[in-house]
Design an enzyme around this catalytic site. Structure first.
Site, PDB file in Angstrom:
ATOM      1  N   HIS A  59      -9.701  -4.955   3.854  1.00 28.79           N
ATOM      2  CA  HIS A  59      -8.357  -4.397   3.762  1.00 28.79           C
ATOM      3  C   HIS A  59      -7.427  -4.954   4.842  1.00 28.79           C
ATOM      4  O   HIS A  59      -7.763  -4.979   6.025  1.00 28.79           O
ATOM      5  CB  HIS A  59      -8.422  -2.871   3.875  1.00 28.79           C
ATOM      6  CG  HIS A  59      -7.158  -2.219   3.449  1.00 28.79           C
ATOM      7  ND1 HIS A  59      -6.823  -2.057   2.123  1.00 28.79           N
ATOM      8  CD2 HIS A  59      -6.121  -1.730   4.157  1.00 28.79           C
ATOM      9  CE1 HIS A  59      -5.645  -1.480   2.042  1.00 28.79           C
ATOM     10  NE2 HIS A  59      -5.191  -1.269   3.261  1.00 28.79           N
ATOM     11  N   HIS A  82      -5.438   6.889   7.817  1.00 24.96           N
ATOM     12  CA  HIS A  82      -4.829   6.374   9.040  1.00 24.96           C
ATOM     13  C   HIS A  82      -3.868   7.383   9.645  1.00 24.96           C
ATOM     14  O   HIS A  82      -3.193   8.127   8.940  1.00 24.96           O
ATOM     15  CB  HIS A  82      -4.160   5.015   8.841  1.00 24.96           C
ATOM     16  CG  HIS A  82      -3.291   4.893   7.630  1.00 24.96           C
ATOM     17  ND1 HIS A  82      -3.786   4.824   6.347  1.00 24.96           N
ATOM     18  CD2 HIS A  82      -1.951   4.802   7.508  1.00 24.96           C
ATOM     19  CE1 HIS A  82      -2.797   4.694   5.491  1.00 24.96           C
ATOM     20  NE2 HIS A  82      -1.661   4.697   6.157  1.00 24.96           N
ATOM     21  N   TYR A  88       0.205   3.359  -8.216  1.00 24.47           N
ATOM     22  CA  TYR A  88      -0.243   3.263  -6.836  1.00 24.47           C
ATOM     23  C   TYR A  88      -1.615   3.916  -6.729  1.00 24.47           C
ATOM     24  O   TYR A  88      -1.741   5.134  -6.750  1.00 24.47           O
ATOM     25  CB  TYR A  88       0.781   3.886  -5.887  1.00 24.47           C
ATOM     26  CG  TYR A  88       0.630   3.339  -4.506  1.00 24.47           C
ATOM     27  CD1 TYR A  88       1.130   2.071  -4.173  1.00 24.47           C
ATOM     28  CD2 TYR A  88      -0.052   4.036  -3.533  1.00 24.47           C
ATOM     29  CE1 TYR A  88       0.951   1.532  -2.924  1.00 24.47           C
ATOM     30  CE2 TYR A  88      -0.237   3.509  -2.273  1.00 24.47           C
ATOM     31  CZ  TYR A  88       0.266   2.255  -1.969  1.00 24.47           C
ATOM     32  OH  TYR A  88       0.088   1.734  -0.717  1.00 24.47           O
ATOM     33  N   HIS A 118      -3.130  10.483   7.093  1.00 31.63           N
ATOM     34  CA  HIS A 118      -3.055  10.411   5.631  1.00 31.63           C
ATOM     35  C   HIS A 118      -3.899   9.257   5.105  1.00 31.63           C
ATOM     36  O   HIS A 118      -4.306   8.371   5.834  1.00 31.63           O
ATOM     37  CB  HIS A 118      -1.604  10.301   5.149  1.00 31.63           C
ATOM     38  CG  HIS A 118      -0.968   8.992   5.490  1.00 31.63           C
ATOM     39  ND1 HIS A 118      -0.396   8.738   6.701  1.00 31.63           N
ATOM     40  CD2 HIS A 118      -0.824   7.857   4.770  1.00 31.63           C
ATOM     41  CE1 HIS A 118       0.077   7.513   6.721  1.00 31.63           C
ATOM     42  NE2 HIS A 118      -0.173   6.952   5.571  1.00 31.63           N
ATOM     43  N   GLU A 138       5.978   7.519   8.046  1.00 29.74           N
ATOM     44  CA  GLU A 138       5.782   6.464   7.044  1.00 29.74           C
ATOM     45  C   GLU A 138       6.345   6.946   5.707  1.00 29.74           C
ATOM     46  O   GLU A 138       5.879   7.938   5.154  1.00 29.74           O
ATOM     47  CB  GLU A 138       4.285   6.170   6.950  1.00 29.74           C
ATOM     48  CG  GLU A 138       3.937   4.962   6.129  1.00 29.74           C
ATOM     49  CD  GLU A 138       2.423   4.805   6.018  1.00 29.74           C
ATOM     50  OE1 GLU A 138       1.755   4.634   7.049  1.00 29.74           O
ATOM     51  OE2 GLU A 138       1.920   4.860   4.893  1.00 29.74           O
TER      52      GLU A 138
END
Ligand SMILES: [Fe+2]
Length: 401
Positions: A272, A309, A325, A347, A316
């Site tokens: 990632h 994270h 998504y 989140h 954000e």
């Protein structure tokens, strides 16, 4: 902007006499950042750029900001704003509704069909993302044809107006800075050229190609500027004796331009990749990133959706434009949604999203993200379309369940 451009007629030597066909002099105007010490453009006007004949207050759209308290992640449904035929009475400037904001940046949304008034933002640069629809952006530097997927970067104090074109309403997501908005410094050489590792470059940027001249008298220009109203803002309408589009030529490094999100070349990896690989622009105390359709992580044991994270320094804000998504499946988020993930809350993927993503090779997603380094408050539009349930979607139960 990073690179030099010349449009229309300019003199061979700057700051020298440049005469109109009738023998009079054009007015030379320097538009420059950071007090004559950064990027600038030199514009040649038929009239006098300082001339005004009247001024009156402009009452800005509601700029009230309300803290995100108690602190929770939120889902704001932008497409619930401007229902039905409302867009027919809305323009892309005075019709903006404030979704989120802080002392560095404001995010507004509008669905419009009317031409905007002539407008200049004297508080900072604007980056307007065109979600849907098409428009001609008329500016003192010339016109730009813009449409779906374009980021339109408009430098502070550029006089311009939005003229919707085409059959569908114009959906604009306006990111208004109190600073300048530019490509990330790490994408640029020390002289400002895009470097090889940058996900886009000069060839992907579109800027005015010829002067835009118009005639008119007593022309109103709506000016957004610093003040004592909500958000530290105020508005004034200046009435100009002649049309502001009177520039026969200009050159320099400061001008409006457009960049289409489809021209962003995603950076991918075996495992990632962190959000900075998705960055497209930066301003003071915020960044703009985008998530575009791409091949995803190809390590045999890769987990393509993000790890959980905790961005300890950021709020954000993700605006979901198109596609699916993957990480948000099951949360109610869809096209036209915004997720607000504030600093102070960790989140990540909704339950089941990690497992569903294993072995997936391609994500068809399109999202625009703004990360701010100071907390964002909610504007009136954000409050109006908050679904009130998103915070509890990871646990499956909340106080109202
Ligand atoms: Fe995130």
């Amino acid at each position: 902007m990073a690179f030099y451009r010349q449009v229309g007629e300019v003199t061979p030597k700057r700051h020298t006499q440049f005469r109109r066909p009738d023998g009079g002099l054009y007015s030379e105007e320097l538009v420059g950042e950071e007090g004559f010490s950064s990027d600038s453009a030199l514009l040649y006007h038929r009239g006098i750029p300082s001339a005004i004949v009247d001024a009156r207050p402009w009452e800005l759209p509601d700029q009230t900001l309300t803290p995100n308290a108690p602190l929770v992640p939120r889902h704001l449904k932008l497409h619930d704003l401007f229902p039905g035929e409302e867009h027919k009475a809305v323009d892309a400037v005075t019709g903006r509704r404030l979704v989120l904001g802080n002392g560095d940046v404001r995010i507004s949304y509008a669905v419009s069909s009317l031409p905007s008034p002539y407008y200049r933002n004297a508080t900072g640069d604007e980056c307007v993302y065109v979600e849907r629809g098409a428009a001609t952006l008329e500016t003192t530097f010339g016109a730009l044809t813009v449409g779906r997927g374009d980021y339109v970067v408009i430098p502070r104090t550029t006089t311009h107006r939005w003229v919707p074109t085409g059959p569908e309403p114009l959906r604009t997501y306006a990111i208004e800075a109190n600073s300048h908005i530019a490509p990330p410094k790490r994408y640029l050489s020390r002289y400002g050229q895009f470097l090889e590792h940058a996900p886009y470059c000069e060839r992907d940027l579109r800027a005015p190609a010829e002067p835009l001249l118009a005639e008119g008298t007593d022309v109103e220009v709506y000016v957004k500027h610093r003040g004592t109203g909500p958000g530290g803002l105020a508005g004034t309408v200046h009435v100009l004796p002649e049309h502001p589009f009177d520039v026969v030529g200009w050159d320099g490094h400061l001008y409006p331009y457009a960049f289409n999100i489809a021209d962003y070349e995603p950076i991918t990896g075996r495992v990632h990749q962190p959000p900075p690989v998705h960055q497209v622009f930066e301003g003071a105390n915020f960044v703009i990133c985008n998530f575009v359709p791409r091949k995803v992580d190809y390590h045999p044991l890769a987990v393509p959706v993000p790890y959980y994270h905790s961005n300890v320094d950021s709020d954000e804000i993700m605006f979901y434009v198109d596609g699916d998504y993957e990480a948000r499946k099951g949360s109610g988020i869809g096209k036209g949604s915004i997720s607000v993930h504030p600093g102070g809350h960790s989140h990540g993927p909704q339950p089941g999203a990690v497992e569903r993503s294993l072995g997936v090779e391609y994500f068809d997603e399109l999202a625009v993200m703004v990360d701010t380094f100071r907390p964002l408050d909610l504007g009136e539009a954000g409050i109006a379309v908050d679904d009130g349930k998103y915070a509890w979607t990871w646990s499956g139960r909340g106080p109202s369940a």
